[in-house]
Design an enzyme around this catalytic site. Sequence first.
Site, PDB file in Angstrom:
ATOM      1  N   LYS A  35       0.851  -1.200   0.000  1.00 46.41           N
ATOM      2  CA  LYS A  35       0.000   0.000   0.000  1.00 46.41           C
ATOM      3  C   LYS A  35       0.876   1.236   0.000  1.00 46.41           C
ATOM      4  CE  LYS A  35      -4.510   0.718   0.389  1.00 46.41           C
ATOM      5  NZ  LYS A  35      -5.469  -0.319  -0.018  1.00 46.41           N
TER       6      LYS A  35
HETATM    7  N1  GLU Z   1      -7.279   0.033  -3.308  1.00 45.28           N
HETATM    8  C1  GLU Z   1      -8.018  -1.171  -3.584  1.00 45.28           C
HETATM    9  C2  GLU Z   1      -8.061  -2.068  -2.360  1.00 45.28           C
HETATM   10  O1  GLU Z   1      -7.878  -1.616  -1.247  1.00 45.28           O
HETATM   11  C3  GLU Z   1      -7.523  -1.878  -4.841  1.00 45.28           C
HETATM   12  C4  GLU Z   1      -6.104  -2.351  -4.824  1.00 45.28           C
HETATM   13  C5  GLU Z   1      -5.589  -2.879  -6.140  1.00 45.28           C
HETATM   14  O2  GLU Z   1      -6.319  -2.927  -7.104  1.00 45.28           O
HETATM   15  O3  GLU Z   1      -4.415  -3.252  -6.146  1.00 45.28           O
HETATM   16  O4  GLU Z   1      -8.353  -3.229  -2.445  1.00 45.28           O
END
Ligand code: GLU
Length: 418
Positions: A104
């Site tokens: 993240k």
């Molecule tokens: N931000 C989204 C999540 O928390 C998508 C993450 C992604 O597609 O890698 O799942």
Amino acid sequence: MVNDPLKNAEAQLRSVAELIGLSDKEIKILLKIDNLLKGEISIKDDKGKIKKFKAWRSQHNNARGPYKGGIRFHERVTENEVKALSIWMTWKCALAGIPFGGGKGGVIVDPKKLSVSELEKLSRAYARLISPVIGDKKDVPAPDVNTDGSIMAWMLDEYEKKVKHGEPGAITGKPLALGGSKGRPEATGLGGYYILKFLVDALGLEKKPTIAVQGVGNVGSYFSKFAHDGGYKVIALSDSRNCIFDDKGIDVHKALAWKADSGSFVGYSAGRIVSADEILDVKCDIFVPAALENAVRGDNVERIKAKNIIEMANGPISPEAEARLTEKGVIIVPDVLANMGGVIVSYFEWCQNLSGYYWEVEEVRKRLEDVMKPAFGNAWGEWISLKKEKGSKIPFRMGAYSIAVRRVIEAMRLRGKI
Ligand code: GLU
């Protein structure tokens, strides 16, 4: 720090560890963040002044595949939050059964205060910062809160300039013209709608439940639209300032179009407008927190009147609140299951980028349902067995975590890491 998301992520892992019998050593290994990239990025604003922003990329665990997870632009994002979110991504990808680990990113910024050109500079500067640690086989970022396809396009462009070759699979959630996938923008909301249907089936409900949705960003707005189109009554909808309430059911498309045109729900012709926070008090069958972490905590959990909850945001219910709600018989579909639609379609996008062959939206949506159905079924089945074995006060999250964590452990064992 109260309601620290990292503390919550740790507490959740400790709870599942107790149920499935993990040692302290294993817990420690599973909570370890593999790499944390921390930096300060600076841009020249439109007036020529230098502005600085704190930024992170957290890579939690890659035993099952490249790190994967979004990038969040938010004025209150913290290091611990980014770490927690990367841990949750590891469990989410494992539960979905897709070949990724967890990562993240975050930047402390209120993007609403930037002009488009400042936002582009910031996105490009962030991409330069993280470019040494990302890549289609290393770590694949995507959108998260306040980031979208155009931001991903700037980041991919900047990354490809740095590595001097085209590599569309290094970032997902891109616009179609740069190798994005059909069906990606609405994927998290649509996945949540599938979860709603699976829950209704699992509970054997004959009447469609009424719904209250907190947050109308990408996830909340698509979820509400799919629910409305599927014949569910959305009786409350809130943004960061107001909540619109109508027990006859809100025409979600009209209400969101009103907000898009006028900037807020105020003045919308049907229903009642109350303060945003009052969404918590709404008497509904299903409450859907789709905003940020810790929306429901020890100090406000008693206000929740919903029979069940679907967590569309990441970490919206604190462990303390979850324990109190579970005690009352409220079923909470956990974030790692409920909002996995986004990362699943990111996985499809990555597959399409690596193969160079692109799918139609019908195929994307069908395959999304095909991945989510067993994920829900497995978590539900595991939860029922855990309850039989260990007692009825176990939250549904533990069923999901039990499967996800055991999958990560298996991969780590095979690698000799545990
Ligand atoms: N931000 C989204 C999540 O928390 C998508 C993450 C992604 O597609 O890698 O799942």
